[in-house]
Motif scaffolding. Structure first.
Motif, PDB file in Angstrom:
ATOM      1  N   VAL A 160     -16.739 100.702 -44.949  1.00  0.00           N
ATOM      2  CA  VAL A 160     -17.493 100.206 -43.627  1.00  0.00           C
ATOM      3  C   VAL A 160     -18.302 101.554 -43.142  1.00  0.00           C
ATOM      4  N   LYS A 161     -19.502 101.286 -42.277  1.00  0.00           N
ATOM      5  CA  LYS A 161     -20.301 102.193 -41.825  1.00  0.00           C
ATOM      6  C   LYS A 161     -19.723 102.906 -40.732  1.00  0.00           C
ATOM      7  N   GLU A 162     -19.915 104.250 -40.614  1.00  0.00           N
ATOM      8  CA  GLU A 162     -19.208 105.169 -39.384  1.00  0.00           C
ATOM      9  C   GLU A 162     -19.166 104.437 -38.083  1.00  0.00           C
ATOM     10  N   ASN A 163     -18.014 104.297 -37.290  1.00  0.00           N
ATOM     11  CA  ASN A 163     -17.881 103.653 -36.229  1.00  0.00           C
ATOM     12  C   ASN A 163     -17.819 102.163 -36.282  1.00  0.00           C
ATOM     13  N   ASP A 164     -17.832 101.699 -37.443  1.00  0.00           N
ATOM     14  CA  ASP A 164     -17.849 100.079 -37.414  1.00  0.00           C
ATOM     15  C   ASP A 164     -16.337  99.655 -37.839  1.00  0.00           C
ATOM     16  N   LYS A 165     -16.275  98.467 -37.346  1.00  0.00           N
ATOM     17  CA  LYS A 165     -14.826  97.785 -37.843  1.00  0.00           C
ATOM     18  C   LYS A 165     -15.075  96.765 -38.797  1.00  0.00           C
ATOM     19  N   LEU A 166     -13.963  96.306 -39.779  1.00  0.00           N
ATOM     20  CA  LEU A 166     -13.982  95.657 -40.601  1.00  0.00           C
ATOM     21  C   LEU A 166     -13.656  94.186 -40.277  1.00  0.00           C
ATOM     22  N   ASP A 167     -14.693  93.310 -40.687  1.00  0.00           N
ATOM     23  CA  ASP A 167     -14.438  91.882 -40.203  1.00  0.00           C
ATOM     24  C   ASP A 167     -14.047  91.142 -41.418  1.00  0.00           C
ATOM     25  N   VAL A 168     -12.981  90.076 -41.376  1.00  0.00           N
ATOM     26  CA  VAL A 168     -12.418  89.573 -42.500  1.00  0.00           C
ATOM     27  C   VAL A 168     -12.553  88.024 -42.343  1.00  0.00           C
ATOM     28  N   LYS A 169     -12.990  87.362 -43.308  1.00  0.00           N
ATOM     29  CA  LYS A 169     -13.043  85.836 -43.381  1.00  0.00           C
ATOM     30  C   LYS A 169     -12.409  85.362 -44.400  1.00  0.00           C
ATOM     31  N   ILE A 170     -11.295  84.558 -44.268  1.00  0.00           N
ATOM     32  CA  ILE A 170     -10.365  83.891 -45.296  1.00  0.00           C
ATOM     33  C   ILE A 170     -10.511  82.351 -45.364  1.00  0.00           C
ATOM     34  N   GLY A 171     -10.503  81.956 -46.328  1.00  0.00           N
ATOM     35  CA  GLY A 171     -10.241  80.273 -46.732  1.00  0.00           C
ATOM     36  C   GLY A 171      -9.015  80.186 -47.134  1.00  0.00           C
ATOM     37  N   LEU A 172      -8.344  79.264 -46.358  1.00  0.00           N
ATOM     38  CA  LEU A 172      -6.971  78.694 -47.052  1.00  0.00           C
ATOM     39  C   LEU A 172      -6.823  77.497 -47.729  1.00  0.00           C
ATOM     40  N   GLN A 173      -5.998  77.280 -48.811  1.00  0.00           N
ATOM     41  CA  GLN A 173      -5.845  76.091 -49.388  1.00  0.00           C
ATOM     42  C   GLN A 173      -5.426  74.943 -48.603  1.00  0.00           C
ATOM     43  N   ASP A 174      -6.163  74.008 -48.787  1.00  0.00           N
ATOM     44  CA  ASP A 174      -5.941  72.645 -48.037  1.00  0.00           C
ATOM     45  C   ASP A 174      -4.611  72.183 -48.159  1.00  0.00           C
ATOM     46  N   MET A 227      -1.953  94.608 -47.210  1.00  0.00           N
ATOM     47  CA  MET A 227      -1.874  93.617 -46.432  1.00  0.00           C
ATOM     48  C   MET A 227      -0.841  92.535 -47.186  1.00  0.00           C
ATOM     49  N   THR A 228      -0.118  91.802 -46.234  1.00  0.00           N
ATOM     50  CA  THR A 228       0.474  90.702 -46.688  1.00  0.00           C
ATOM     51  C   THR A 228      -0.009  89.479 -46.319  1.00  0.00           C
ATOM     52  N   ASN A 229       0.327  88.118 -46.976  1.00  0.00           N
ATOM     53  CA  ASN A 229      -0.324  86.987 -46.497  1.00  0.00           C
ATOM     54  C   ASN A 229       0.947  86.374 -45.797  1.00  0.00           C
ATOM     55  N   ASN A 230       0.863  86.198 -44.631  1.00  0.00           N
ATOM     56  CA  ASN A 230       1.920  85.344 -43.704  1.00  0.00           C
ATOM     57  C   ASN A 230       1.433  84.275 -43.131  1.00  0.00           C
ATOM     58  N   THR A 231       0.303  83.692 -43.998  1.00  0.00           N
ATOM     59  CA  THR A 231      -0.320  82.291 -43.408  1.00  0.00           C
ATOM     60  C   THR A 231       0.630  81.155 -43.739  1.00  0.00           C
ATOM     61  N   GLY A 232       1.462  81.020 -44.394  1.00  0.00           N
ATOM     62  CA  GLY A 232       2.017  80.002 -45.012  1.00  0.00           C
ATOM     63  C   GLY A 232       1.426  79.113 -46.066  1.00  0.00           C
ATOM     64  N   LYS A 233       0.183  79.749 -46.243  1.00  0.00           N
ATOM     65  CA  LYS A 233      -0.610  78.782 -47.464  1.00  0.00           C
ATOM     66  C   LYS A 233      -1.137  79.945 -48.307  1.00  0.00           C
ATOM     67  N   ILE A 243      -4.323  81.927 -49.915  1.00  0.00           N
ATOM     68  CA  ILE A 243      -5.665  82.425 -49.531  1.00  0.00           C
ATOM     69  C   ILE A 243      -6.540  82.291 -50.846  1.00  0.00           C
ATOM     70  N   LYS A 244      -7.529  81.366 -50.739  1.00  0.00           N
ATOM     71  CA  LYS A 244      -8.465  81.045 -51.886  1.00  0.00           C
ATOM     72  C   LYS A 244      -9.779  81.886 -51.803  1.00  0.00           C
ATOM     73  N   VAL A 245     -10.249  81.974 -50.505  1.00  0.00           N
ATOM     74  CA  VAL A 245     -11.284  82.773 -50.325  1.00  0.00           C
ATOM     75  C   VAL A 245     -10.950  84.212 -49.227  1.00  0.00           C
ATOM     76  N   PHE A 246     -11.629  85.294 -49.916  1.00  0.00           N
ATOM     77  CA  PHE A 246     -11.407  86.556 -49.017  1.00  0.00           C
ATOM     78  C   PHE A 246     -12.762  87.299 -48.931  1.00  0.00           C
ATOM     79  N   GLU A 247     -13.539  87.190 -47.882  1.00  0.00           N
ATOM     80  CA  GLU A 247     -14.715  87.886 -47.786  1.00  0.00           C
ATOM     81  C   GLU A 247     -14.893  89.030 -46.461  1.00  0.00           C
TER      82      GLU A 247
END
Length: 119
Positions: free
Chosen positions: A105-119, A61-67, A69-73
């Motif tokens: 991930v469990k079989e047939n599951d998808k990966l959910d991602v939550k990120i926190g950006l620097q203020d 992955m490449t961070n293209n958020t412009g900020k 990323i301080k949290v990655f869950e």
């Protein structure tokens, strides 16, 4: 006439020798570029997020958020809660930085991602 043919043959032979030398020169410079490129590639190690295991999958992955990323869950879509922050204390994914994510991930599951950006 015979002298002209000999001169033409000599010129042709000379041009073949010179062009052969140029091709060899190009070939050698190409090898030099390949060596330099591989040295740069070796120096540029991609950091990882998560733990690599025998069952884990990976994702570049490449961070293209412009900020930063301080949290990655992450979590499987069938799970209810996200993991703890996968980035170590003080670590952040800079803008345009590439990382490799290792996840399970469990079989047939998808990966959910939550990120926190620097203020």
């Amino acid at each position: 006439m015979k002298t002209k043919q000999i001169l033409m043959a000599g010129a042709l032979a000379l041009s073949m020798v010179l062009s052969g030398g140029m091709l060899t020169g190009c070939s050698n410079s190409s090898n030099t570029k390949d060596t330099k490129t591989s040295e740069v590639t070796k120096k540029k190690e991609v950091k990882t997020i998560g733990q690599k295991t025998k069952d884990s999958k990976s994702l570049k992955m490449t961070n293209n958020t412009g900020k930063k990323i301080k949290v990655f869950e992450t979590k499987s879509s069938s799970e209810e809660s996200f993991s703890d922050n996968l980035l170590e204390d003080g670590d952040a994914v800079k803008n345009k930085e590439e990382r490799t994510l290792y996840y399970d991930v469990k079989e047939n599951d998808k990966l959910d991602v939550k990120i926190g950006l620097q203020d």
